[in-house]
Design a protein around this motif. Structure first.
Motif, PDB file in Angstrom:
ATOM      1  N   PRO A  99      31.535  30.341  13.778  1.00 20.28           N
ATOM      2  CA  PRO A  99      31.575  28.963  13.265  1.00 20.28           C
ATOM      3  C   PRO A  99      32.213  28.847  11.887  1.00 20.28           C
ATOM      4  O   PRO A  99      32.896  27.859  11.591  1.00 20.28           O
ATOM      5  N   ILE A 100      32.020  29.854  11.034  1.00 20.67           N
ATOM      6  CA  ILE A 100      32.629  29.815   9.701  1.00 20.67           C
ATOM      7  C   ILE A 100      34.147  29.928   9.816  1.00 20.67           C
ATOM      8  O   ILE A 100      34.895  29.232   9.111  1.00 20.67           O
TER       9      ILE A 100
ATOM     10  N   LEU B 127      32.542  23.190  17.450  1.00 20.65           N
ATOM     11  CA  LEU B 127      31.323  23.230  16.639  1.00 20.65           C
ATOM     12  C   LEU B 127      30.261  22.245  17.092  1.00 20.65           C
ATOM     13  O   LEU B 127      29.191  22.168  16.471  1.00 20.65           O
TER      14      LEU B 127
ATOM     15  N   GLY C 187      35.409  26.628  11.096  1.00 22.46           N
ATOM     16  CA  GLY C 187      35.338  25.608  10.058  1.00 22.46           C
ATOM     17  C   GLY C 187      36.423  25.750   9.011  1.00 22.46           C
ATOM     18  O   GLY C 187      36.894  24.754   8.456  1.00 22.46           O
TER      19      GLY C 187
ATOM     20  N   GLY D   1      29.565  26.207   9.039  1.00 26.84           N
ATOM     21  CA  GLY D   1      30.933  26.021   9.504  1.00 26.84           C
ATOM     22  C   GLY D   1      31.358  24.563   9.453  1.00 26.84           C
ATOM     23  O   GLY D   1      32.502  24.246   9.093  1.00 26.84           O
TER      24      GLY D   1
ATOM     25  N   THR E 107      26.460  27.553  12.160  1.00 23.73           N
ATOM     26  CA  THR E 107      27.261  26.432  12.670  1.00 23.73           C
ATOM     27  C   THR E 107      27.268  25.278  11.671  1.00 23.73           C
ATOM     28  O   THR E 107      28.316  24.656  11.422  1.00 23.73           O
TER      29      THR E 107
END
Length: 349
Positions: free
Chosen positions: A251-252, A97, A255, A56, A53
């Motif tokens: 999360p990546i 996030l 992001g 991200g 996270t």
């Protein structure tokens, strides 16, 4: 759907043969439940998901620069129509996030989608396999090997010793047949296999040499079945591991969604996650439908002695391949639908 075939050919107790003969994919999923909770909900500030996270968020901050450049260009070119609709993406990224230490909104949504897919999968299994069709077909496929594991030690004996060995082996096999009848009723395939064993035991000579070798011959076919059944069990665990891996990379993907590109990474991530779910459901549907063909076909005829090796090959190799192809096609359709919907919404806002 696991078959503890290693136990079967070690001549364990009859109850173990029946009880551990097969379990549904729900049991496989339940074995992964703790991993999902530990990764997505428990102490997400310090675990692997928390680190991803943070990565991200780092990506989101980095891609925010590109987003702002594109935003200013659109502001100059299109006045306020397109730039206003684009502002929703930073808001979505920040919300998803946000990590409270007990799971972010993204992790909770991911876990919810996973639980929903498992519920749908289990409903499919319960509805399509109400009569334990899959379990029965699998037991049909390995029943001769089970009987052979009891009778095989008698093959090297002669005379009275062999006769006594057959008597003791037949007692164990008869308990197995009774267990089968308690579960499935007095099916034709049980009667056929019992007759074959009795013919070998009493030496009536009715059983062909091929059938005799099928029960008492080499363990090569047994080893192959062992491998193939383990292969389909490994495939189901691979599905669970793949879902968990894709969930961890969420999360990546979020992001990176601030990049000013047509195909947002979050859409690709969501498509991949749903595709794995489709593969899981497809595999179980294929397995149950194929099992029904066996149970409702040769399983109803006591005079038919089918070679069900194809069923084990189908489960171990062909069904996983077919389910992945279906998932790929379904994933492409899902990705197209999500992308088109996002474009439509962006034009309307």
């Amino acid at each position: 759907m696991q078959l503890a075939i290693q136990l079967i050919f070690s001549q364990v107790g009859i109850d173990q043969i029946i009880d551990t003969g097969t379990v549904t994919s729900q049991s496989v999923a339940e074995g992964w439940d703790k991993q999902w909770l530990d990764l997505l909900q428990n102490n997400t500030s310090n675990n692997l998901y928390g680190s991803l996270t943070n990565l991200g968020i780092f990506f989101a901050v980095g891609t925010l620069l590109f987003f702002m450049i594109q935003f200013l260009r659109d502001l100059i070119s299109y006045e306020y129509s397109r730039p206003i609709s684009a502002l929703i993406w930073p808001f979505i990224v920040v919300v998803l996030l946000s990590n409270s230490g007990k799971g972010s909104i993204l992790s909770n949504l991911t876990l919810g989608v996973r639980n929903f897919l498992n519920t749908v999968n289990q409903q499919v299994l319960i509805t399509a396999d109400a009569n334990k069709t899959y379990q029965q077909a699998l037991n049909m496929s390995i029943a001769e090997e089970v009987a052979g594991s009891f009778l095989r030690p008698c093959q090297s004996l002669t005379g009275e010793q062999q006769s006594q060995c057959f008597v003791k082996a037949a007692e164990k096999v008869n308990v197995l047949w009774q267990k089968y009848r308690d579960i499935y009723g007095n099916k034709s395939w049980i009667i056929r296999l019992q007759n074959k064993v009795d013919n070998i035991r009493y030496g009536t000579g009715i059983v062909s040499e091929t059938s005799f070798n099928s029960l008492l011959g080499s363990t090569v076919q047994t080893s192959i079945k062992n491998f193939l059944v383990s292969l389909q069990y490994a495939f189901q665990n691979l599905i669970e591991a793949s879902m968990l891996l894709i969930a961890a990379l969420g999360p990546i993907a979020v992001g990176g969604s601030l990049l000013p590109v047509a195909g947002k990474p979050i859409f690709a991530w969501l498509t991949g996650f749903l595709s794995i779910g489709i593969a899981k459901i497809s595999f179980n549907i294929i397995a149950v439908l194929t099992a029904a063909v066996i149970v409702n076909g040769p399983g109803q005829n006591a005079n038919v002695d089918p070679d069900l090796m194809w069923f084990i090959i189908f489960l171990g190799i062909l069904a996983p391949i077919l389910s992945l192809l279906v998932a790929a096609a379904g994933g492409f359709a899902v990705f197209s639908a999500i992308s088109n919907t996002a474009s439509l919404v962006k034009e309307r806002i």
